[in-house]
Write a protein that holds these residues in place. Structure first.
Motif: not given
Ligand code: COA
Length: 167
Positions: A82, A87-89, A92-94, A116-117, A119-120, A123
């Motif tokens: 999470a 701070f998304e995008g 940080i998640g990566a 999870g998804d 498409p995310y 990678r």
């Molecule tokens: C999913 C999550 C962890 C991503 O964190 P983040 O720091 O924004 O991720 P990053 O910055 O590393 O990556 C962002 C990229 O991932 C993409 N992305 C985010 N969620 C995505 C999803 N569910 N499916 C596909 N792509 C996704 C964004 O569009 C963005 O794409 P880009 O690089 O082409 O602009 C965050 O959005 C989050 O906490 N979401 C709510 C909780 C959640 O769903 N957690 C995952 C549980 S399965």
């Protein structure tokens, strides 16, 4: 946009409350009903494989790993991942995913599962588990049950029920 210095470090015991609040904001109350949550319920988090992202003293992201059994194969459940919505995008998640997977690899683990998804998570090397191979402790959309092999062949050896490893 201002560049924010994000520090990724191991999760510490004192992070628990901040992570709980992060989960509330990122997932909402429905999170307790999720199968992934049920799998991890009552299982101690592996702090050595779990990481937090900080901006200054503010905890803005978290990824956790918990020990599980996938059939007879020892594995790790990754999650929750999470990031604080504001701070998304920013990668940080990566960054959290890469640190956690690297730590798991260095600790000799062969297999990581998550719900999870794709498409995310694609990678980071996650692919859907072949349908019917693993049985989760609750309903899961098969397209969302994903695995990453850190050691080639680890997923082939995993078959059957997925259970938490309680100490
Ligand atoms: C999913 C999550 C962890 C991503 O964190 P983040 O720091 O924004 O991720 P990053 O910055 O590393 O990556 C962002 C990229 O991932 C993409 N992305 C985010 N969620 C995505 C999803 N569910 N499916 C596909 N792509 C996704 C964004 O569009 C963005 O794409 P880009 O690089 O082409 O602009 C965050 O959005 C989050 O906490 N979401 C709510 C909780 C959640 O769903 N957690 C995952 C549980 S399965």
């Amino acid at each position: 946009m201002t560049d924010l210095a994000v520090q990724i470090r191991h999760e510490l015991p004192g992070d628990a409350d901040a992570i709980l609040h992060l989960h509330e904001r990122a997932f909402g109350p429905g999170r307790f009903a999720r199968t992934a949550f049920r799998l991890r319920e009552g299982v101690p988090v592996r702090l050595d494989l779990s990481f937090a992202a900080l901006v200054g003293t503010l905890l803005v992201g978290s990824v956790r790993m918990s020990p599980i059994l996938a059939g007879r194969e020892q594995a790790l459940a990754l999650g929750p991942l999470a990031v604080e919505p504001a701070f998304e995008g920013r990668g940080i998640g990566a960054a959290l995913m890469e640190r956690a997977l690297q730590a798991a690899r260095e600790a000799g683990h062969g297999l990581v599962l998550l719900v999870g998804d794709q498409p995310y998570y694609a990678r980071f090397g996650f692919e859907p588990v072949p349908k019917g191979r693993l049985e989760m402790p609750g309903p899961v959309d098969p397209a969302r049950l994903l695995a990453a092999e850190l050691v080639p062949g680890a997923l082939d050896r995993a078959s059957g029920r997925v259970l938490a490893m309680r100490a």
